[in-house]
Design a protein around this motif. Structure first.
Motif, PDB file in Angstrom:
ATOM      1  N   GLN A  82       2.579   4.352 -11.865  1.00  0.00           N
ATOM      2  CA  GLN A  82       2.742   2.932 -11.563  1.00  0.00           C
ATOM      3  C   GLN A  82       2.450   2.057 -12.785  1.00  0.00           C
ATOM      4  O   GLN A  82       3.037   0.985 -12.940  1.00  0.00           O
ATOM      5  CB  GLN A  82       1.870   2.554 -10.369  1.00  0.00           C
ATOM      6  N   GLU A 102       2.488   9.803  -0.962  1.00  0.00           N
ATOM      7  CA  GLU A 102       3.563   9.475  -1.898  1.00  0.00           C
ATOM      8  C   GLU A 102       3.203  10.030  -3.275  1.00  0.00           C
ATOM      9  O   GLU A 102       3.022   9.273  -4.235  1.00  0.00           O
ATOM     10  CB  GLU A 102       3.777   7.959  -1.953  1.00  0.00           C
ATOM     11  N   THR A 162       1.851   2.111  -4.488  1.00  0.00           N
ATOM     12  CA  THR A 162       1.148   3.092  -3.663  1.00  0.00           C
ATOM     13  C   THR A 162      -0.358   2.997  -3.882  1.00  0.00           C
ATOM     14  O   THR A 162      -0.848   3.241  -4.990  1.00  0.00           O
ATOM     15  CB  THR A 162       1.616   4.523  -3.997  1.00  0.00           C
ATOM     16  N   THR A 216       6.055   9.428  -7.330  1.00  0.00           N
ATOM     17  CA  THR A 216       6.421   8.016  -7.337  1.00  0.00           C
ATOM     18  C   THR A 216       7.931   7.848  -7.381  1.00  0.00           C
ATOM     19  O   THR A 216       8.611   8.396  -8.249  1.00  0.00           O
ATOM     20  CB  THR A 216       5.779   7.314  -8.542  1.00  0.00           C
ATOM     21  N   GLU A 261      -3.156   6.334  -0.313  1.00  0.00           N
ATOM     22  CA  GLU A 261      -1.855   6.849   0.132  1.00  0.00           C
ATOM     23  C   GLU A 261      -1.206   7.771  -0.893  1.00  0.00           C
ATOM     24  O   GLU A 261      -0.071   8.203  -0.708  1.00  0.00           O
ATOM     25  CB  GLU A 261      -0.912   5.678   0.428  1.00  0.00           C
ATOM     26  N   THR A 284       0.815  -1.214   0.000  1.00  0.00           N
ATOM     27  CA  THR A 284       0.000   0.000   0.000  1.00  0.00           C
ATOM     28  C   THR A 284       0.850   1.265   0.000  1.00  0.00           C
ATOM     29  O   THR A 284       0.357   2.329  -0.378  1.00  0.00           O
ATOM     30  CB  THR A 284      -0.944   0.037   1.213  1.00  0.00           C
ATOM     31  N   ARG A 285       2.115   1.149   0.415  1.00  0.00           N
ATOM     32  CA  ARG A 285       3.049   2.286   0.362  1.00  0.00           C
ATOM     33  C   ARG A 285       4.446   1.767   0.050  1.00  0.00           C
ATOM     34  O   ARG A 285       4.923   0.809   0.670  1.00  0.00           O
ATOM     35  CB  ARG A 285       3.085   3.056   1.686  1.00  0.00           C
TER      36      ARG A 285
END
Length: 265
Positions: A115, A71, A63, A74, A67, A39-40
């Motif tokens: 991502q 963050e 992430t 990235t 969250e 998740t992070r």
């Protein structure tokens, strides 16, 4: 029935006092492997520690949309470093969540796209979180797929038939959680009935969304069996067949799993 829990949060404090018991109960129920979902990025070391401790635990790095504000930029170098670990098998969970809106939507979209870029560059599958954001999720996925192919799964699917169809058209996999077992989930079961067998995964999303008959309590990987049983009934196949199919699909999507040797506990 042999299964893989393709999405659980084993690094969460809910499991810290009893992680060995949690995994042992799942193994006894027929769960052979576990993918612990990030998740992070900043908490990636905890996932590495789990994977190093347990031979049947794998992990992703990324992430969560909740969250994204924590963050917003990235850290691609950190993601790449974690991805070099032999048990890091995917990127995410990433996506959009307009139900809770814990991050500004423009920032969440930027983090989501970053991502996707990481998944494409590292040739790892993306784990997608989608809640109350179907149109924007689909638009981003279609736009990004046009810029270069990548593999992905719509995890804990509870969205619309339209998103399922658009995702399938892009080559995505769809994963079902304990929500599939809820009495109120008839529309979701109807969607599951139409998802091709080679695009199905099962998961718990533990510690959340415990399936019937455990609903209301803490979820854990052993309970993925309940979701698989319902999915088998929906598809009109045996429990063993749904186990074989979803395991094969998991290995195909998270293909890096096949490169890590599992030592029986």
């Amino acid at each position: 029935m042999k299964l893989i829990d393709s999405h659980c949060h084993l690094d969460f404090p809910d499991f810290a006092p009893d992680i060995e018991g949690v995994l042992d109960r799942a193994r006894a129920a027929g769960v052979e492997r576990f993918i612990a979902i990030s998740t992070r990025v900043a908490r990636g070391d905890a996932l590495v520690a789990l994977a190093d401790r347990f031979d049947d635990v794998y992990f992703t790095i990324g992430t969560h949309p909740h969250e994204a504000a924590n963050e917003p930029d990235t850290d691609l170098a950190a993601i790449e470093a974690f991805a070099a670990h032999p048990r890091c098998v995917g990127i995410g969970e990433a996506g959009l969540d307009y139900h809770y809106d814990k991050a500004p939507r423009d920032i969440a979209a930027k983090v989501f796209r970053s991502q996707i870029h990481a998944a494409r560059a590292l040739e790892l599958p993306l784990v997608i979180h989608a809640r109350d954001a179907d149109d924007d999720i689909a638009a981003i996925l279609e736009d990004e797929m046009g810029q270069g192919a990548f593999n992905a799964v719509l995890h804990c699917f509870t969205s619309s038939r339209a998103l399922a169809e658009r995702g399938l058209a892009l080559g995505l996999t769809i994963s079902f959680s304990g929500v599939l077992t809820f009495k109120s989930a008839s529309a979701l079961r109807a969607i599951a009935a139409d998802v091709p067998m080679d695009r199905l995964l099962v998961e718990t999303d533990a510690p959340y969304l415990a399936p019937t008959p455990h609903r209301g309590g803490r979820n854990e990987p052993a309970y993925v069996v309940e979701t698989a049983r319902v999915l088998a009934a929906i598809k009109g196949v045996s429990e063993d067949e749904i186990g074989d199919v979803t395991r094969a699909n998991t290995f195909r999507l998270f293909s890096k799993m096949l490169g890590a040797v599992v030592t029986p506990p």
